[in-house]
Design an enzyme around this catalytic site. Structure first.
Site, mmCIF file in Angstrom:
data_model
loop_
_atom_site.group_PDB
_atom_site.id
_atom_site.type_symbol
_atom_site.label_atom_id
_atom_site.label_comp_id
_atom_site.label_asym_id
_atom_site.label_seq_id
_atom_site.Cartn_x
_atom_site.Cartn_y
_atom_site.Cartn_z
ATOM 1 N N CYS A 37 0.501 -1.136 0.108
ATOM 2 C CA CYS A 37 0.034 -0.044 0.013
ATOM 3 C C CYS A 37 0.903 1.269 -0.007
ATOM 4 O O CYS A 37 0.256 2.276 -0.194
ATOM 5 C CB CYS A 37 -0.942 -0.012 1.062
ATOM 6 S SG CYS A 37 -2.242 -1.187 1.015
ATOM 7 N N HIS A 78 -12.154 10.419 -8.907
ATOM 8 C CA HIS A 78 -11.000 10.667 -9.908
ATOM 9 C C HIS A 78 -9.935 11.587 -9.532
ATOM 10 O O HIS A 78 -9.455 12.300 -10.392
ATOM 11 C CB HIS A 78 -11.682 10.759 -11.484
ATOM 12 C CG HIS A 78 -12.323 9.798 -11.887
ATOM 13 N ND1 HIS A 78 -13.593 9.345 -11.578
ATOM 14 C CD2 HIS A 78 -12.029 9.041 -12.772
ATOM 15 C CE1 HIS A 78 -14.064 8.352 -12.242
ATOM 16 N NE2 HIS A 78 -12.979 7.965 -13.285
ATOM 17 N N GLU A 130 -13.722 -0.149 0.752
ATOM 18 C CA GLU A 130 -12.672 0.211 -0.059
ATOM 19 C C GLU A 130 -12.510 -1.073 -1.176
ATOM 20 O O GLU A 130 -12.219 -0.762 -2.215
ATOM 21 C CB GLU A 130 -11.494 0.193 0.794
ATOM 22 C CG GLU A 130 -10.097 0.632 -0.148
ATOM 23 C CD GLU A 130 -8.808 0.254 0.825
ATOM 24 O OE1 GLU A 130 -8.364 1.532 1.176
ATOM 25 O OE2 GLU A 130 -8.380 -0.473 1.217
#
Length: 146
Positions: A37, A78, A130
Site C-alpha cells: 500500500c 477521480h 474500499e
C-alpha cells in the site's frame, strides 16, 4: 445501484437520511509498514453517509442529497487522495489517506457543513468500503457531559 447492507445507528432523531455513492480514487500510505500500500494504487470506493435530525429546512429537506454528493463525491472522485493537502498529509498517521482516516475526514467535511445549517442535523456515521471485502465505519464519539 446495488442495494448495500450497512450497520444501522441507534438514535432518537425523527428523520434519518442516507446517501450512497461510489467514487474512484487513488492513494498510497506513506509508511514503511504499509507494505504494497506504499505504492500508488486505486479503488472504486462505496460510501454511505448517515445524517439525522429532528427539523427540516425551508425546502422540507433534512439535508439536500445534492449537497452531500458535492461535498464528497465531487471533491474526491477521480483524484489522488494524497494530493488533497487540505485534508491529508504524509507526516501524521492520523492524516494518511487510509480508509479509516478517509472515513473520519469525510465525517469532518460533512459535519462542518451541517454545523452551518439552521436545522442543525448531525452526521451519525460514515460507512466506507474500499474493496468488496474490506470496509470501515466511522462514528463520532458522543459528546462528554460536564
Amino acid at each position: 445501484m446495488i442495494q448495500q447492507i450497512y450497520p444501522v445507528v441507534s438514535h432518537s432523531y425523527q428523520y434519518e437520511l442516507n446517501k450512497d455513492f461510489h467514487f474512484a480514487a487513488a492513494h498510497y500510505v506513506p509508511h514503511e509498514t504499509a507494505g504494497k500500500c506504499q505504492q500508488i494504487h486505486g479503488h472504486t470506493y462505496f460510501a454511505n453517509v448517515t445524517i439525522a435530525g429532528d427539523d427540516l429546512d425551508e425546502s422540507g429537506f433534512l439535508v439536500n442529497f445534492k449537497d452531500v454528493k458535492t461535498l464528497l463525491h465531487d471533491r474526491f472522485d477521480h483524484t489522488i487522495m494524497n494530493d488533497h493537502h487540505d485534508v491529508f498529509n504524509d507526516k501524521n498517521p492520523n492524516d494518511f489517506p487510509t480508509t479509516e482516516v478517509t472515513a473520519r475526514k469525510m465525517y469532518e467535511i460533512i459535519q462542518t457543513h451541517l454545523d452551518q445549517l439552521p436545522n442543525q442535523p448531525k452526521c451519525l456515521q460514515i460507512f466506507l468500503r474500499e474493496t468488496p471485502t474490506s470496509y470501515v465505519i466511522f462514528r463520532p464519539k458522543a459528546a462528554k457531559q460536564s
